[in-house]
Motif scaffolding. Sequence first.
Motif, PDB file in Angstrom:
ATOM      1  N   SER A 210       0.842  -1.182   0.000  1.00 55.22           N
ATOM      2  CA  SER A 210       0.000   0.000   0.000  1.00 55.22           C
ATOM      3  C   SER A 210       0.883   1.240   0.000  1.00 55.22           C
ATOM      4  O   SER A 210       1.936   1.263   0.626  1.00 55.22           O
ATOM      5  N   CYS A 211       0.446   2.264  -0.707  1.00 56.13           N
ATOM      6  CA  CYS A 211       1.173   3.538  -0.749  1.00 56.13           C
ATOM      7  C   CYS A 211       0.163   4.669  -0.776  1.00 56.13           C
ATOM      8  O   CYS A 211      -0.624   4.775  -1.718  1.00 56.13           O
ATOM      9  N   ALA A 212       0.191   5.490   0.269  1.00 53.41           N
ATOM     10  CA  ALA A 212      -0.684   6.651   0.343  1.00 53.41           C
ATOM     11  C   ALA A 212       0.154   7.909   0.217  1.00 53.41           C
ATOM     12  O   ALA A 212       1.124   8.091   0.963  1.00 53.41           O
ATOM     13  N   ALA A 213      -0.215   8.768  -0.712  1.00 53.85           N
ATOM     14  CA  ALA A 213       0.506  10.017  -0.935  1.00 53.85           C
ATOM     15  C   ALA A 213      -0.297  11.180  -0.371  1.00 53.85           C
ATOM     16  O   ALA A 213      -1.532  11.176  -0.395  1.00 53.85           O
ATOM     17  N   SER A 214       0.423  12.169   0.140  1.00 47.81           N
ATOM     18  CA  SER A 214      -0.235  13.360   0.681  1.00 47.81           C
ATOM     19  C   SER A 214       0.663  14.562   0.451  1.00 47.81           C
ATOM     20  O   SER A 214       1.828  14.430   0.082  1.00 47.81           O
TER      21      SER A 214
ATOM     22  N   ALA B 215      -9.452   9.297  -4.921  1.00 48.63           N
ATOM     23  CA  ALA B 215      -9.880  10.210  -3.861  1.00 48.63           C
ATOM     24  C   ALA B 215      -8.925  10.184  -2.671  1.00 48.63           C
ATOM     25  O   ALA B 215      -8.769  11.178  -1.962  1.00 48.63           O
ATOM     26  N   LYS B 216      -8.288   9.033  -2.461  1.00 51.51           N
ATOM     27  CA  LYS B 216      -7.371   8.872  -1.330  1.00 51.51           C
ATOM     28  C   LYS B 216      -5.908   8.964  -1.746  1.00 51.51           C
ATOM     29  O   LYS B 216      -5.021   8.785  -0.903  1.00 51.51           O
ATOM     30  N   ASN B 217      -5.651   9.203  -3.021  1.00 50.89           N
ATOM     31  CA  ASN B 217      -4.267   9.260  -3.532  1.00 50.89           C
ATOM     32  C   ASN B 217      -3.481   8.034  -3.084  1.00 50.89           C
ATOM     33  O   ASN B 217      -2.326   8.137  -2.639  1.00 50.89           O
ATOM     34  N   THR B 218      -4.102   6.899  -3.193  1.00 56.66           N
ATOM     35  CA  THR B 218      -3.524   5.655  -2.705  1.00 56.66           C
ATOM     36  C   THR B 218      -3.465   4.620  -3.828  1.00 56.66           C
ATOM     37  O   THR B 218      -4.391   4.516  -4.634  1.00 56.66           O
ATOM     38  N   VAL B 219      -2.355   3.883  -3.838  1.00 56.29           N
ATOM     39  CA  VAL B 219      -2.180   2.797  -4.793  1.00 56.29           C
ATOM     40  C   VAL B 219      -1.827   1.536  -4.019  1.00 56.29           C
ATOM     41  O   VAL B 219      -1.116   1.587  -3.021  1.00 56.29           O
ATOM     42  N   TRP B 220      -2.355   0.423  -4.485  1.00 53.68           N
ATOM     43  CA  TRP B 220      -2.064  -0.869  -3.885  1.00 53.68           C
ATOM     44  C   TRP B 220      -1.484  -1.799  -4.948  1.00 53.68           C
ATOM     45  O   TRP B 220      -1.708  -1.597  -6.148  1.00 53.68           O
ATOM     46  N   MET B 221      -0.798  -2.809  -4.493  1.00 50.48           N
ATOM     47  CA  MET B 221      -0.357  -3.857  -5.397  1.00 50.48           C
ATOM     48  C   MET B 221      -0.491  -5.204  -4.702  1.00 50.48           C
ATOM     49  O   MET B 221       0.172  -5.462  -3.699  1.00 50.48           O
TER      50      MET B 221
END
Length: 122
Positions: A21-25, A74-80
Amino acid sequence: QVQFVESGGGLVQPGGSLKLSCAASGRIEKIFAMGWYRQAPGKQRELVATITHSGSAKYGDSVKDRFTISRDNAKNTVWMQMNSLKPEDTAIYYCKIESLYLPGGGYLSDSWGQGTQVTVSS
């Protein structure tokens, strides 16, 4: 200007699964493309998978049919989701924003997360 929170790495046996998981802010108006790269010891950093804002994905040849990338705009999040892991998947996995649009205008390219270690070993 951009901060990343990466998680999900760890030690797994061959054939196992992990989900990164990667959340950007930060100063982000819109992220166009983001994804994952990896670097194994003694090797160059390589593409694992990227995904556009509209959801179009691209995969490296070595992970096709095993890994699946997804994102929440909406959450600026990417998963793999990584399945059927192999010892050769062992590497540091880096989240990357290929390009984004800044609040008030302007673009930023090539922002990298700090990386998360994935080790596949019995």
